[in-house]
Design an enzyme around this catalytic site. Structure first.
Site, PDB file in Angstrom:
ATOM      1  N   ASN A  71       0.869  -1.184   0.000  1.00  0.00           N
ATOM      2  CA  ASN A  71       0.000   0.000   0.000  1.00  0.00           C
ATOM      3  C   ASN A  71       0.902   1.229   0.000  1.00  0.00           C
ATOM      4  OD1 ASN A  71      -1.790   2.058   0.535  1.00  0.00           O
ATOM      5  ND2 ASN A  71      -2.158   1.460   2.668  1.00  0.00           N
ATOM      6  N   LYS A 122       0.083   4.282  -0.224  1.00  0.00           N
ATOM      7  CA  LYS A 122      -0.552   5.459   0.412  1.00  0.00           C
ATOM      8  C   LYS A 122      -0.372   6.698  -0.469  1.00  0.00           C
ATOM      9  CE  LYS A 122       0.363   3.347   4.852  1.00  0.00           C
ATOM     10  NZ  LYS A 122       0.162   3.445   6.279  1.00  0.00           N
ATOM     11  N   HIS A 125      -9.431   0.891   4.844  1.00  0.00           N
ATOM     12  CA  HIS A 125      -8.159   1.067   5.560  1.00  0.00           C
ATOM     13  C   HIS A 125      -8.390   1.975   6.774  1.00  0.00           C
ATOM     14  CE1 HIS A 125      -4.042   2.263   6.430  1.00  0.00           C
ATOM     15  NE2 HIS A 125      -3.661   1.183   5.762  1.00  0.00           N
ATOM     16  N   GLU A 149      -6.803   4.353   7.926  1.00  0.00           N
ATOM     17  CA  GLU A 149      -6.609   5.792   7.674  1.00  0.00           C
ATOM     18  C   GLU A 149      -7.858   6.392   7.031  1.00  0.00           C
ATOM     19  OE1 GLU A 149      -2.909   5.309   5.583  1.00  0.00           O
ATOM     20  OE2 GLU A 149      -1.987   4.680   7.472  1.00  0.00           O
ATOM     21  N   GLU A 184      -5.460  -5.428  10.429  1.00  0.00           N
ATOM     22  CA  GLU A 184      -4.434  -4.416  10.670  1.00  0.00           C
ATOM     23  C   GLU A 184      -4.718  -3.712  12.000  1.00  0.00           C
ATOM     24  OE1 GLU A 184      -2.437  -3.105   6.819  1.00  0.00           O
ATOM     25  OE2 GLU A 184      -4.222  -1.884   7.008  1.00  0.00           O
ATOM     26  N   GLY A 218       2.331   1.807  10.793  1.00  0.00           N
ATOM     27  CA  GLY A 218       3.268   2.925  10.683  1.00  0.00           C
ATOM     28  C   GLY A 218       3.952   3.284  11.988  1.00  0.00           C
ATOM     29  N   SER A 265       3.367  -2.658  10.290  1.00  0.00           N
ATOM     30  CA  SER A 265       4.827  -2.680  10.440  1.00  0.00           C
ATOM     31  C   SER A 265       5.462  -4.014  10.041  1.00  0.00           C
ATOM     32  CB  SER A 265       5.214  -2.286  11.872  1.00  0.00           C
ATOM     33  OG  SER A 265       4.752  -0.969  12.152  1.00  0.00           O
TER      34      SER A 265
HETATM   35  C1  PEP Z   1      -0.720  -0.124   5.910  1.00  0.00           C
HETATM   36  O1  PEP Z   1      -0.661   0.984   5.443  1.00  0.00           O
HETATM   37  O2  PEP Z   1      -1.671  -0.852   5.620  1.00  0.00           O
HETATM   38  C2  PEP Z   1       0.347  -0.573   6.809  1.00  0.00           C
HETATM   39  C3  PEP Z   1       0.240  -1.740   7.372  1.00  0.00           C
HETATM   40  O3  PEP Z   1       1.407   0.288   7.020  1.00  0.00           O
HETATM   41  P1  PEP Z   1       2.814  -0.068   7.715  1.00  0.00           P
HETATM   42  O4  PEP Z   1       3.321  -1.336   7.063  1.00  0.00           O
HETATM   43  O5  PEP Z   1       3.693   1.117   7.395  1.00  0.00           O
HETATM   44  O6  PEP Z   1       2.565  -0.238   9.154  1.00  0.00           O
END
Ligand code: PEP
Length: 251
Positions: free
Chosen positions: A9, A11, A95, A97, A167, A173, A213
């Site tokens: 992803n 973003k 997601h 976000e 997630e 992040g 992460s």
């Molecule tokens: C994501 O954006 O779905 C995500 C898991 O980000 P990160 O790997 O940076 O934690």
């Protein structure tokens, strides 16, 4: 039995030139990879160019969101059919976000999932609890209501076009990964829920990705868990070498 999916992803990063350069580099690093579905999700404006760059490579294209109507007076929106037209086979929906900053709810995720399926896309439906929810022992209640709400009313046969991404919001992040046991526990819970809703064969066939992460150093341990079928990767997907190392977790 379940082909793993590793999805990047990107973003709100990468111009068209940067996105095509990244996927070009990735293409060469994963040229010999098999047995894993590799998916990249650039911003809308880069979709067509990335689609051209990955043609014939086996890498698949995802969008980061979609609307639920196919066309109409909905300024600023992009429909699932238009994503398909741009070369997508996947779309990420719900997601955290988008839930946090753009008022995405389980209800809108549900409408988007139905529209994505109707357009022939596979929807990566994201769920996950916040830190406050985990610390107040609400993880399973939250996940249950997200799964029930997001998948409500879907015909069982459409489940092959659904991938769930667990997630935990506190792991996205932040550099804090859920432990293998924490992730596996929730993945198993999601699979049980899907079994209750749609039956065992559909639950066993459905891919459930972990996101939060994921890095080259922790992917192998996560992927060794019985119910973890892949990863949704943010930060570590923005560099070809780290994303390729995650894709090649079996090597
Ligand atoms: C994501 O954006 O779905 C995500 C898991 O980000 P990160 O790997 O940076 O934690």
């Amino acid at each position: 039995m379940r082909t793993p999916v590793i999805a990047g992803n990107w973003k709100l990063f990468k111009t068209i030139n940067e996105a095509t350069a990244l996927v070009k580099e990735l293409k060469s690093l994963v040229a010999g990879t098999s047995g894993v579905e590799i998916v990249v999700a650039p911003v809308f404006t880069a979709l067509s160019s990335v689609a051209d760059e990955i043609a014939g490579s086996g890498i698949l294209l995802a969008a980061q969101d979609c609307f639920w109507e196919e066309e109409g007076a909905f300024t600023g929106e992009v429909s699932p059919g238009m994503l398909k037209d741009a070369g997508c086979s996947y779309v990420i929906i719900g997601h955290s976000e988008r839930r946090q900053y753009f008022n995405e709810t389980n209800g809108t995720v549900n409408k988007k999932a139905k529209a994505a399926i109707a357009a022939g896309l596979t929807a990566i439906v994201c769920v996950g609890e916040t830190l406050a929810e985990r610390e107040s022992d609400k993880t399973f209640t939250v996940i249950e209501s997200q799964i029930m709400g997001c998948l409500a009313g879907l015909p069982a046969e459409s489940l092959k076009q659904i991938v769930v991404a667990y997630e935990p919001v506190w792991a996205i992040g932040t550099g804090k990964t859920a432990s293998e046991a924490q992730a596996q526990e929730v993945h198993a819970f999601i699979r049980e829920l899907v079994e209750k809703l749609f039956g065992k064969p559909h639950a066993e066939a459905m891919r459930i990705l972990y996101g939060g992460s994921v890095k080259p150093e922790n992917v192998k341990g996560l992927m060794s868990q019985a119910d973890i079928d892949g990863a949704l990767v943010g930060g570590a997907s923005l560099k070809a070498d780290s994303f390729a190392a995650i894709v090649n977790f079996m090597a």
